[in-house]
Design an enzyme around this catalytic site. Structure first.
Site, PDB file in Angstrom:
ATOM      1  NE  ARG A  66      -4.207  -1.551   0.100  1.00 46.37           N
ATOM      2  CZ  ARG A  66      -4.336  -2.540  -0.783  1.00 46.37           C
ATOM      3  NH1 ARG A  66      -3.402  -2.755  -1.697  1.00 46.37           N
ATOM      4  NH2 ARG A  66      -5.407  -3.305  -0.767  1.00 46.37           N
ATOM      5  CG  HIS A 115      -3.077  -0.940  -7.083  1.00 45.33           C
ATOM      6  ND1 HIS A 115      -3.476  -0.277  -5.954  1.00 45.33           N
ATOM      7  CD2 HIS A 115      -3.123  -2.269  -6.759  1.00 45.33           C
ATOM      8  CE1 HIS A 115      -3.769  -1.148  -4.996  1.00 45.33           C
ATOM      9  NE2 HIS A 115      -3.552  -2.377  -5.461  1.00 45.33           N
TER      10      HIS A 115
HETATM   11  P1  NAP Z   1      -1.595 -11.385   4.827  1.00 40.88           P
HETATM   12  O1  NAP Z   1      -1.759 -12.788   4.389  1.00 40.88           O
HETATM   13  O2  NAP Z   1      -2.580 -10.810   5.787  1.00 40.88           O
HETATM   14  O3  NAP Z   1      -0.121 -11.233   5.446  1.00 40.88           O
HETATM   15  C1  NAP Z   1       0.306 -10.119   6.135  1.00 40.88           C
HETATM   16  C2  NAP Z   1       1.699 -10.378   6.687  1.00 40.88           C
HETATM   17  O4  NAP Z   1       2.205  -9.163   7.243  1.00 40.88           O
HETATM   18  C3  NAP Z   1       1.726 -11.431   7.783  1.00 40.88           C
HETATM   19  O5  NAP Z   1       2.889 -12.220   7.672  1.00 40.88           O
HETATM   20  C4  NAP Z   1       1.788 -10.574   9.042  1.00 40.88           C
HETATM   21  O6  NAP Z   1       2.464 -11.198  10.124  1.00 40.88           O
HETATM   22  C5  NAP Z   1       2.641  -9.421   8.574  1.00 40.88           C
HETATM   23  N1  NAP Z   1       2.445  -8.248   9.412  1.00 40.88           N
HETATM   24  C6  NAP Z   1       1.309  -7.571   9.651  1.00 40.88           C
HETATM   25  N2  NAP Z   1       1.532  -6.556  10.492  1.00 40.88           N
HETATM   26  C7  NAP Z   1       2.854  -6.600  10.800  1.00 40.88           C
HETATM   27  C8  NAP Z   1       3.680  -5.824  11.648  1.00 40.88           C
HETATM   28  N3  NAP Z   1       3.206  -4.768  12.345  1.00 40.88           N
HETATM   29  N4  NAP Z   1       4.977  -6.160  11.725  1.00 40.88           N
HETATM   30  C9  NAP Z   1       5.477  -7.217  11.048  1.00 40.88           C
HETATM   31  N5  NAP Z   1       4.735  -7.997  10.239  1.00 40.88           N
HETATM   32  C10 NAP Z   1       3.430  -7.685  10.117  1.00 40.88           C
HETATM   33  O7  NAP Z   1      -1.585 -10.411   3.566  1.00 40.88           O
HETATM   34  P2  NAP Z   1      -1.338 -10.793   2.020  1.00 40.88           P
HETATM   35  O8  NAP Z   1      -2.515 -11.469   1.447  1.00 40.88           O
HETATM   36  O9  NAP Z   1      -0.021 -11.438   1.890  1.00 40.88           O
HETATM   37  O10 NAP Z   1      -1.296  -9.335   1.372  1.00 40.88           O
HETATM   38  C11 NAP Z   1      -0.363  -8.371   1.801  1.00 40.88           C
HETATM   39  C12 NAP Z   1      -0.758  -7.018   1.290  1.00 40.88           C
HETATM   40  O11 NAP Z   1      -0.510  -6.961  -0.132  1.00 40.88           O
HETATM   41  C13 NAP Z   1      -2.269  -6.680   1.364  1.00 40.88           C
HETATM   42  O12 NAP Z   1      -2.651  -6.244   2.610  1.00 40.88           O
HETATM   43  C14 NAP Z   1      -2.399  -5.623   0.317  1.00 40.88           C
HETATM   44  O13 NAP Z   1      -2.168  -4.379   0.912  1.00 40.88           O
HETATM   45  C15 NAP Z   1      -1.285  -5.907  -0.661  1.00 40.88           C
HETATM   46  N6  NAP Z   1      -1.787  -6.310  -1.987  1.00 40.88           N
HETATM   47  C16 NAP Z   1      -1.349  -5.608  -3.061  1.00 40.88           C
HETATM   48  C17 NAP Z   1      -1.750  -5.980  -4.325  1.00 40.88           C
HETATM   49  C18 NAP Z   1      -1.269  -5.231  -5.523  1.00 40.88           C
HETATM   50  O14 NAP Z   1      -1.712  -5.508  -6.633  1.00 40.88           O
HETATM   51  N7  NAP Z   1      -0.335  -4.332  -5.371  1.00 40.88           N
HETATM   52  C19 NAP Z   1      -2.588  -7.073  -4.496  1.00 40.88           C
HETATM   53  C20 NAP Z   1      -3.021  -7.756  -3.376  1.00 40.88           C
HETATM   54  C21 NAP Z   1      -2.610  -7.381  -2.111  1.00 40.88           C
HETATM   55  P3  NAP Z   1       1.843 -12.505  10.847  1.00 40.88           P
HETATM   56  O15 NAP Z   1       1.989 -13.620   9.824  1.00 40.88           O
HETATM   57  O16 NAP Z   1       2.707 -12.710  12.002  1.00 40.88           O
HETATM   58  O17 NAP Z   1       0.420 -12.181  11.127  1.00 40.88           O
HETATM   59  C1  GLV Z   2      -5.150  -5.144  -4.229  1.00 40.19           C
HETATM   60  O1  GLV Z   2      -4.400  -4.268  -3.938  1.00 40.19           O
HETATM   61  C2  GLV Z   2      -5.774  -6.007  -3.281  1.00 40.19           C
HETATM   62  O2  GLV Z   2      -5.706  -5.716  -2.073  1.00 40.19           O
HETATM   63  O3  GLV Z   2      -6.375  -7.026  -3.699  1.00 40.19           O
END
Ligand code: NAP
Ligand code: GLV
Length: 316
Positions: A231, A279
């Site tokens: 983000r 994005h």
């Molecule tokens: P997720 O499965 O919820 O994983 C989040 C990770 O971040 C977990 O390992 C969590 O730790 C860690 N985390 C959260 N808060 C933290 C903190 N304060 N300090 C250290 N580690 C922390 O999320 P995801 O599905 O992988 O997605 C990640 C992010 O990618 C989304 O939230 C979104 O913003 C972004 N995204 C971007 C796109 C794009 O096209 N650019 C697409 C989809 C998603 P724990 O495992 O210990 O809980």
């Molecule tokens: C894209 O950024 C998503 O959160 O799916």
């Protein structure tokens, strides 16, 4: 009961989503707006599920029988920040292996491009400059992946499979075979100090907003690079630009921005050390995501546990 689709979809997105959702949810009443529901209350009482993608503010308010909000996006920061989204209704986020794969492809491309100096060569081409830069092996390049959730873990494994020296950071301890991982705030400085390339895959929460500020960017080795695919508000734009101008950072690949679309006058557009993507690091694929959303609708209808429910206290 009926399912409300509360989105900001344009015609092209509807063309992909509408047939995919109809195929995944046969027999369900799908409404693109409350008006379609009819009834004396304007249709509000007919809705028990909302499928959402950037819903207009207020779209989920006043739905007395709402029992599930299913996001078609992975990140739910905007939904959690919207006080009109009912806090007592379970909110599930999109977790789709197809999205993880797409993210791993983007991150691998960005890391390879940084490691093999492809962004530098693109700058040289624009200047008609013929100059060979040093070639390093992948196993000489330290990459840190911040966030080891669905996407971070998939990206870390993809990078390791391509020979990079990968380390990971998460909130709680995580184990990934063959890879050093670190957890908690106290470990972040050590992770950053040894990272030549940092990949941000954290959710946006009060704890992670503004994480990449001048202090944290100064912890990176001089000439390091940042890949932000999570983000935009994770980054303090002015601090990143200052770090690039000072040579503290050599390059930033940015897919996400505090304001999207990135305003035309924003300095990121023309900074030679910044690669801008609109994005697109991992778009939701309607073909698979519609089926995943439907799984939770079926779970709700059959009284089974919902998948991927957001922990509102953690913020992700
Ligand atoms: P997720 O499965 O919820 O994983 C989040 C990770 O971040 C977990 O390992 C969590 O730790 C860690 N985390 C959260 N808060 C933290 C903190 N304060 N300090 C250290 N580690 C922390 O999320 P995801 O599905 O992988 O997605 C990640 C992010 O990618 C989304 O939230 C979104 O913003 C972004 N995204 C971007 C796109 C794009 O096209 N650019 C697409 C989809 C998603 P724990 O495992 O210990 O809980
Ligand atoms: C894209 O950024 C998503 O959160 O799916």
């Amino acid at each position: 009961m009926a399912i409300l689709l509360a989105t900001d979809f344009g015609d092209a997105e509807w063309a992909a989503w509408w047939p995919a959702l109809q195929a995944a949810l046969p027999g369900e009443r799908l409404l693109r707006s409350l008006d379609e529901a009819g009834g004396a209350d304007g249709g509000a009482a007919a809705i028990d599920v909302a499928l959402v993608a950037n819903p207009p503010r207020g779209a989920l308010a006043g739905l007395p029988r709402l029992r599930l909000v299913q996001s078609l996006w992975a990140g739910v920061d905007k939904l959690l920040a919207d006080p009109t989204v009912p806090a007592e209704v379970p909110l599930a986020r999109m977790v789709d292996p197809a999205m993880n794969e797409a993210m791993a492809e983007t991150v691998l491309w960005a890391v390879l491009s940084l490691h093999r100096a492809h962004f530098a060569y693109a700058r040289q081409q624009r200047a008609h400059e013929w100059r060979q830069l040093p070639q390093r092996r992948a196993d000489e390049v330290n990459v840190a992946v911040l966030g080891l959730g669905q996407m971070g873990r998939c990206c870390a494994l993809r990078l390791a499979a391509n020979g990079y020296r990968v380390s990971g950071w998460s909130a709680r301890p995580a184990a990934i075979a063959g890879m050093p991982t670190h957890a908690g705030d106290a470990a972040l400085e050590g992770v950053l100090r040894s990272a030549e390339i940092v990949v941000n895959l954290l959710p946006l929460t009060p704890a992670t907003r503004g994480l990449f500020d001048a202090r944290r960017l100064a912890m990176l080795p001089r000439g390091a690079a940042l890949i932000n695919v999570a983000r935009g508000a994770h980054v303090v734009d002015a601090d990143l630009l200052a770090a690039l101008d000072a040579g503290q950072l050599s390059h930033a690949v940015l897919d996400v921005f505090a304001a999207e679309p990135l305003p035309p006058a924003h300095p990121f557009w023309s900074h030679p050390g910044v690669t801008v993507l609109p994005h697109v690091a991992a778009l939701t694929d309607a073909r698979s995501a519609a089926r995943i959303a439907a799984r939770n609708v079926h779970a709700l209808r059959e009284g089974r546990a919902l998948e991927n429910v957001v922990d509102r206290a953690r913020g992700y």
